[in-house]
Design an enzyme around this catalytic site. Structure first.
Site, short mmCIF file in Angstrom:
data_model
loop_
_atom_site.label_atom_id
_atom_site.label_comp_id
_atom_site.label_asym_id
_atom_site.label_seq_id
_atom_site.Cartn_x
_atom_site.Cartn_y
_atom_site.Cartn_z
N ASN A 138 44.73 -68.98 23.01
CA ASN A 138 44.52 -68.30 21.72
C ASN A 138 44.51 -69.40 20.67
O ASN A 138 45.56 -69.96 20.32
CB ASN A 138 45.65 -67.30 21.45
CG ASN A 138 45.41 -66.50 20.19
OD1 ASN A 138 44.56 -66.86 19.36
ND2 ASN A 138 46.17 -65.43 20.01
N HIS A 144 37.45 -69.66 14.81
CA HIS A 144 36.31 -69.33 13.96
C HIS A 144 35.76 -70.53 13.19
O HIS A 144 34.82 -70.39 12.42
CB HIS A 144 36.72 -68.22 12.96
CG HIS A 144 37.58 -67.16 13.59
ND1 HIS A 144 37.12 -66.35 14.59
CD2 HIS A 144 38.88 -66.81 13.38
CE1 HIS A 144 38.11 -65.52 14.97
NE2 HIS A 144 39.18 -65.79 14.24
N HIS A 186 42.71 -63.02 22.14
CA HIS A 186 43.12 -62.68 20.78
C HIS A 186 43.97 -61.43 20.82
O HIS A 186 43.58 -60.43 21.46
CB HIS A 186 41.91 -62.49 19.86
CG HIS A 186 41.12 -63.74 19.74
ND1 HIS A 186 41.58 -64.83 19.04
CD2 HIS A 186 39.95 -64.10 20.32
CE1 HIS A 186 40.70 -65.80 19.16
NE2 HIS A 186 39.71 -65.41 19.93
N ILE A 187 45.08 -61.49 20.15
CA ILE A 187 46.03 -60.37 20.14
C ILE A 187 45.41 -59.17 19.42
O ILE A 187 45.47 -58.04 19.88
CB ILE A 187 47.33 -60.81 19.46
CG1 ILE A 187 47.98 -61.95 20.25
CG2 ILE A 187 48.29 -59.63 19.29
CD1 ILE A 187 49.05 -62.71 19.49
N SER A 188 44.83 -59.45 18.26
CA SER A 188 44.23 -58.39 17.45
C SER A 188 42.76 -58.21 17.85
O SER A 188 42.17 -59.10 18.48
CB SER A 188 44.33 -58.73 15.97
OG SER A 188 43.59 -59.92 15.68
N TYR A 214 50.21 -57.99 14.50
CA TYR A 214 50.47 -58.79 15.70
C TYR A 214 51.67 -58.30 16.52
O TYR A 214 52.02 -58.91 17.52
CB TYR A 214 50.68 -60.26 15.31
CG TYR A 214 49.48 -60.87 14.61
CD1 TYR A 214 48.29 -61.10 15.30
CD2 TYR A 214 49.52 -61.20 13.26
CE1 TYR A 214 47.19 -61.64 14.67
CE2 TYR A 214 48.42 -61.75 12.61
CZ TYR A 214 47.26 -61.96 13.33
OH TYR A 214 46.16 -62.50 12.71
N ASP A 255 33.72 -77.79 21.97
CA ASP A 255 33.23 -78.94 22.75
C ASP A 255 34.24 -79.34 23.82
O ASP A 255 33.86 -79.69 24.94
CB ASP A 255 32.98 -80.14 21.83
CG ASP A 255 31.75 -79.99 20.97
OD1 ASP A 255 30.92 -79.10 21.25
OD2 ASP A 255 31.60 -80.78 20.00
N ARG A 298 35.91 -63.39 11.26
CA ARG A 298 36.62 -63.43 12.56
C ARG A 298 35.72 -62.96 13.71
O ARG A 298 36.14 -62.94 14.86
CB ARG A 298 37.88 -62.56 12.52
CG ARG A 298 38.92 -63.04 11.55
CD ARG A 298 40.20 -62.22 11.66
NE ARG A 298 40.96 -62.29 10.44
CZ ARG A 298 41.84 -63.27 10.15
NH1 ARG A 298 42.08 -64.23 11.00
NH2 ARG A 298 42.48 -63.27 8.99
O1 CA2 Z 1 44.35 -61.96 17.00
C1 CA2 Z 1 44.59 -63.12 17.29
O2 CA2 Z 1 45.24 -63.45 18.28
C2 CA2 Z 1 44.10 -64.24 16.36
O3 CA2 Z 1 43.73 -65.35 17.16
C3 CA2 Z 1 45.27 -64.60 15.48
C4 CA2 Z 1 44.92 -65.61 14.40
C5 CA2 Z 1 43.69 -65.17 13.62
O4 CA2 Z 1 43.31 -66.17 12.70
C6 CA2 Z 1 42.52 -64.87 14.54
O5 CA2 Z 1 41.44 -64.44 13.77
C7 CA2 Z 1 42.90 -63.81 15.55
C8 CA2 Z 1 46.07 -65.77 13.40
C9 CA2 Z 1 47.32 -66.21 14.03
C10 CA2 Z 1 48.40 -66.08 13.00
O6 CA2 Z 1 49.40 -65.33 13.59
C11 CA2 Z 1 50.34 -64.83 12.78
C12 CA2 Z 1 51.30 -64.08 13.38
C13 CA2 Z 1 52.29 -63.51 12.62
C14 CA2 Z 1 52.30 -63.70 11.26
C15 CA2 Z 1 51.32 -64.46 10.65
C16 CA2 Z 1 50.34 -65.03 11.41
#
Ligand code: CA2
Length: 142
Positions: A73, A79, A99-101, A22, A86, A110
């Site tokens: 986000n 998921h 989504h960042i990733s 991230y 809704d 995911r």
């Molecule tokens: O890629 C994304 O932005 C996600 O929405 C991030 C979620 C993940 O569950 C999605 O599948 C994709 C997770 C957010 C948690 O973010 C963290 C950041 C730093 C350290 C731990 C978790």
């Protein structure tokens, strides 16, 4: 002219854990830069770890004509949450899912989103820049 950025569960940990996925910037640092880039836009920000708080915010902002849109986000709730899907379907203000990733390059759970079909657009895998791209998109609707 307002835009809401809404971040869901665990996104308060950005910059503090898992920088290989991230990045190492905190969202607050990024938000400062974003606000400076768009001085004529009032960029509101809320992060919550609670599904109901996110839904209440969608309802609060979702019928307010002062908002160009919502950059959302939903984190892991993306998921799992029919209720958030809704809520997006039920409001009038457009929602851009970010989504960042690159969720499609990660675990198969995911790959599905309960939000995408209801979203005005989707941005995936572009890091924090995705939020800026979503703001740019919403500004074209002005
Ligand atoms: O890629 C994304 O932005 C996600 O929405 C991030 C979620 C993940 O569950 C999605 O599948 C994709 C997770 C957010 C948690 O973010 C963290 C950041 C730093 C350290 C731990 C978790």
């Amino acid at each position: 002219m307002k835009i809401l950025i809404l971040n869901g569960p665990n996104l308060n940990l950005l910059g503090k854990r898992e920088p290989h996925i991230y990045g190492s910037a905190t969202f607050e640092d990024y938000l400062d830069i974003l606000r400076k880039n768009y001085p004529s836009v009032s960029i509101e920000y809320l992060q919550s770890n609670h599904e109901g708080v996110l839904i209440d915010k969608l309802h609060e902002v979702g019928f307010d004509n002062d908002y160009l849109g919502i950059v959302f986000n939903a984190g892991g709730l993306t998921h799992t949450s029919v209720a958030i899907g809704d809520a997006i379907a039920g409001i009038q203000v457009p929602v851009v899912e970010v989504h960042i990733s690159n969720v499609h390059a990660r675990e198969s759970f995911r790959h599905h989103s309960y939000l995408s079909a209801k979203a005005a657009g989707i941005i995936v895998g572009m890091g924090l820049m995705g939020y800026k791209l979503a703001v740019e998109f919403l500004l074209t609707k002005h």
